[in-house]
Design a protein around this motif. Structure first.
Motif, PDB file in Angstrom:
ATOM      1  N   UNK A  43       0.805  -1.221   0.000  1.00 40.45           N
ATOM      2  CA  UNK A  43       0.000   0.000   0.000  1.00 40.45           C
ATOM      3  C   UNK A  43       0.839   1.272   0.000  1.00 40.45           C
ATOM      4  N   UNK A  44       1.884   1.393   0.823  1.00 40.97           N
ATOM      5  CA  UNK A  44       2.672   2.635   0.792  1.00 40.97           C
ATOM      6  C   UNK A  44       3.345   2.876  -0.566  1.00 40.97           C
ATOM      7  N   UNK A  45       3.825   1.822  -1.196  1.00 42.66           N
ATOM      8  CA  UNK A  45       4.476   1.980  -2.499  1.00 42.66           C
ATOM      9  C   UNK A  45       3.453   2.381  -3.567  1.00 42.66           C
ATOM     10  N   UNK A  46       2.279   1.782  -3.518  1.00 43.76           N
ATOM     11  CA  UNK A  46       1.234   2.115  -4.486  1.00 43.76           C
ATOM     12  C   UNK A  46       0.782   3.556  -4.282  1.00 43.76           C
ATOM     13  N   UNK A  47       0.614   3.947  -3.026  1.00 38.30           N
ATOM     14  CA  UNK A  47       0.209   5.323  -2.725  1.00 38.30           C
ATOM     15  C   UNK A  47       1.265   6.301  -3.224  1.00 38.30           C
ATOM     16  N   UNK A  48       2.535   5.975  -3.025  1.00 45.66           N
ATOM     17  CA  UNK A  48       3.612   6.842  -3.499  1.00 45.66           C
ATOM     18  C   UNK A  48       3.617   6.970  -5.014  1.00 45.66           C
ATOM     19  N   UNK A  49       3.356   5.866  -5.699  1.00 44.41           N
ATOM     20  CA  UNK A  49       3.326   5.898  -7.160  1.00 44.41           C
ATOM     21  C   UNK A  49       2.185   6.775  -7.675  1.00 44.41           C
ATOM     22  N   UNK A  50       1.008   6.655  -7.060  1.00 45.21           N
ATOM     23  CA  UNK A  50      -0.121   7.489  -7.484  1.00 45.21           C
ATOM     24  C   UNK A  50       0.124   8.961  -7.150  1.00 45.21           C
ATOM     25  N   UNK A  51       0.739   9.219  -6.018  1.00 48.71           N
ATOM     26  CA  UNK A  51       1.045  10.597  -5.638  1.00 48.71           C
ATOM     27  C   UNK A  51       2.038  11.207  -6.618  1.00 48.71           C
ATOM     28  N   UNK A  52       3.076  10.460  -6.966  1.00 48.25           N
ATOM     29  CA  UNK A  52       4.070  10.960  -7.925  1.00 48.25           C
ATOM     30  C   UNK A  52       3.429  11.204  -9.286  1.00 48.25           C
ATOM     31  N   UNK A  54       0.277  11.886  -9.858  1.00 47.13           N
ATOM     32  CA  UNK A  54      -0.610  13.042  -9.742  1.00 47.13           C
ATOM     33  C   UNK A  54       0.149  14.347  -9.702  1.00 47.13           C
ATOM     34  N   UNK A  55       1.297  14.347  -9.017  1.00 45.31           N
ATOM     35  CA  UNK A  55       2.098  15.568  -8.942  1.00 45.31           C
ATOM     36  C   UNK A  55       2.758  15.885 -10.281  1.00 45.31           C
ATOM     37  N   UNK A  56       2.974  14.904 -11.099  1.00 50.42           N
ATOM     38  CA  UNK A  56       3.593  15.121 -12.395  1.00 50.42           C
ATOM     39  C   UNK A  56       2.634  15.632 -13.456  1.00 50.42           C
ATOM     40  N   UNK A  57       1.363  15.651 -13.187  1.00 51.88           N
ATOM     41  CA  UNK A  57       0.373  16.112 -14.159  1.00 51.88           C
ATOM     42  C   UNK A  57       0.257  17.633 -14.139  1.00 51.88           C
ATOM     43  N   UNK A  61      -1.347  21.359  -8.756  1.00 51.45           N
ATOM     44  CA  UNK A  61      -1.439  22.194  -7.578  1.00 51.45           C
ATOM     45  C   UNK A  61      -2.842  22.729  -7.350  1.00 51.45           C
ATOM     46  N   UNK A  62      -3.726  22.575  -8.300  1.00 49.40           N
ATOM     47  CA  UNK A  62      -5.090  23.065  -8.188  1.00 49.40           C
ATOM     48  C   UNK A  62      -5.894  22.097  -7.335  1.00 49.40           C
ATOM     49  N   UNK A  63      -6.470  22.593  -6.269  1.00 48.07           N
ATOM     50  CA  UNK A  63      -7.273  21.743  -5.378  1.00 48.07           C
ATOM     51  C   UNK A  63      -8.692  21.652  -5.921  1.00 48.07           C
TER      52      UNK A  63
END
Length: 65
Positions: A43-52, A54-57, A61-63
């Motif tokens: 789970x932590x690795x999957x969460x990190x991959x999705x976060x990375x 999402x941040x790369x799109x 920064x728009x909430x």
């Protein structure tokens, strides 16, 4: 009456239909435990991959409310 009950008890003890159901239940429980542990470990690795990702799109920064 006693003989009839004894006969039913003997038939019940030699019946193996319920054994198959129990075996399937144990197998399903084991699969749930194994996949649950894999999910908890990964789970932590999957969460990190999705976060990375999402941040790369663009516009990350728009909430969104």
């Amino acid at each position: 009456m006693r003989d009839a009950l004894l006969k039913k008890w003997i038939q019940f003890r030699h019946c193996e239909e319920g054994v198959t159901l129990v075996e399937y239940g144990v197998g399903v429980a084991l699969a749930v435990i194994v996949f649950g542990l894999f999910g908890a470990v990964l789970a932590p690795e999957i969460n990190g991959a999705f976060t990375a990702a999402g941040n790369g799109m663009p516009g990350a920064a728009v909430a969104i409310p």
